[in-house]
Design an enzyme around this catalytic site. Structure first.
Site, short mmCIF file in Angstrom:
data_model
loop_
_atom_site.label_atom_id
_atom_site.label_comp_id
_atom_site.label_asym_id
_atom_site.label_seq_id
_atom_site.Cartn_x
_atom_site.Cartn_y
_atom_site.Cartn_z
N ARG A 242 -15.60 0.11 12.45
CA ARG A 242 -16.49 0.26 11.30
C ARG A 242 -16.11 1.53 10.57
NH1 ARG A 242 -17.19 -4.29 11.37
NH2 ARG A 242 -19.10 -5.50 11.61
N GLU A 271 -17.39 0.68 1.93
CA GLU A 271 -16.52 -0.38 1.41
C GLU A 271 -17.31 -1.35 0.53
OE1 GLU A 271 -15.27 -1.71 5.42
OE2 GLU A 271 -16.13 -3.67 4.93
N HIS A 289 -10.62 -5.18 5.18
CA HIS A 289 -11.51 -5.73 6.23
C HIS A 289 -11.12 -7.16 6.60
CE1 HIS A 289 -15.78 -5.18 8.07
NE2 HIS A 289 -15.00 -5.91 8.86
#
Ligand code: DGY
Length: 323
Positions: A242, A271, A289
């Protein structure tokens, strides 16, 4: 019997959406536009279940929706730090996630990050596509050898173990780790893994540091300026966990000053915004991601989220209940 009304907040692969249509009175997000906090509140007011995903913030304000019809948040994702779990619990909402089905693909991606930053894959591709390649020469774009090096894993859950498996059995890397809940001895033996007494010890010993801890308050900026300074100047940081586990400003300073050799990131604090400074750095690999982003895994994640939600409405205990 009428089907439970369930909202799926973003597009899922066709097979998973088709299954959702079979078992639920489902509301899909055909346009795949992120829902606002107000729209998410409406979902909680009007649906029996909601399947959000890791980019939907289901915070205490969203959960304060009244009157609340939603009984379950079937998160599409193994991480669930997008959900205020204690607010959900207080409101009597069950929360589930989708573990296990994304382990292999996320570990594959963590290994991709590691290899890419060590062997300058992104940089090399930009070099060639930019028309700058003048031909082979002995000193061109030398990277760092991966095989035989030491991989330090912070967090030793499913994904870290799968990455360690690839690194040890495939690349002959030495595995060291920290985790307050270490894996069973047979897992440690299979990887010839060594437990470090502290994060600091791991940082000092690793050639590659890969993060596999959950996000959230307890790990917020776990990798800060002091800890980056403990890494070897030849070492690389890999983050597929994360974004907020790493202090972005401290990381940029460490990369700029040469305190570490490079970083490979799939996740970012705040993000999808990514710092321009990181984007300009050649010794940084940046992916959007993509950890679990294979068709097979995303279908499996959708089906798993559906099974969890369906179980609750069938009067059963959902398999992946986290709250
Ligand atoms: C998860 O499931 O938590 C992942 O970050 C999604 O790829």
């Amino acid at each position: 019997m009428s089907k439970p009304k369930v909202v799926i907040t973003r597009r899922w692969p066709e097979e998973a959406e088709a299954r959702a249509r079979e078992v639920f009175d489902v509301q899909l997000n055909e346009r795949d536009v992120p829902l606002s906090a107000d729209q998410l509140q409406d979902c909680l007011r009007n649906a029996d279940g909601v399947c959000p995903t890791v980019s939907d913030s289901i915070d205490a304000r969203v959960i304060s929706a009244t009157p609340l019809q939603c009984k379950i948040l079937g998160n599409f994702g193994v991480g669930f730090n997008n959900i205020d779990v204690s607010a959900a619990k207080q409101a009597g909402i069950v929360v589930t996630n989708t573990p296990a089905v994304l382990t292999d693909c996320t570990a594959d991606l963590a290994m991709t990050l590691l290899l890419s930053v060590a062997r300058r894959a992104g940089e090399g591709e930009r070099h060639l596509r930019g028309g700058n390649w003048s031909g082979w020469r002995p000193t061109h774009m030398m990277g760092a050898k991966v095989s035989g090096k030491t991989l330090g894993l912070i967090g030793m859950g499913r994904i870290a173990r799968a990455m360690a498996h690839r690194a040890y059995h495939g690349f002959g890397m030495k595995i060291i780790f920290t985790d307050p809940f270490p894996p069973p001895q047979e897992v440690i033996d299979d990887l010839a893994a060594v437990a470090c007494q502290s994060v600091e010890e791991l940082l000092e010993r690793s050639d590659f540091v890969s993060l596999h801890c959950p996000g959230g308050e307890q790990t917020f900026h776990l990798i800060n300026a002091e800890r980056l300074a403990q890494m070897k100047p030849t070492a690389f940081l890999v983050n597929s966990a994360r974004g907020d586990v790493v202090d972005p400003k401290a990381l940029i300073d460490a990369l700029r000053s040469g305190a570490i050799a490079g970083a490979a990131l799939d996740v970012y604090q705040g993000e999808p915004a990514v710092s321009d400074e990181l984007i300009k750095m050649e010794n940084v690999v940046l992916l959007p991601h993509l950890g679990s982003a294979t068709l097979e895994t995303r279908v499996a994640m959708g089906l798993r989220a559906i099974e969890n939600v369906k179980a609750l409405f069938d009067g059963e205990e959902p398999g992946d209940r986290v709250a």
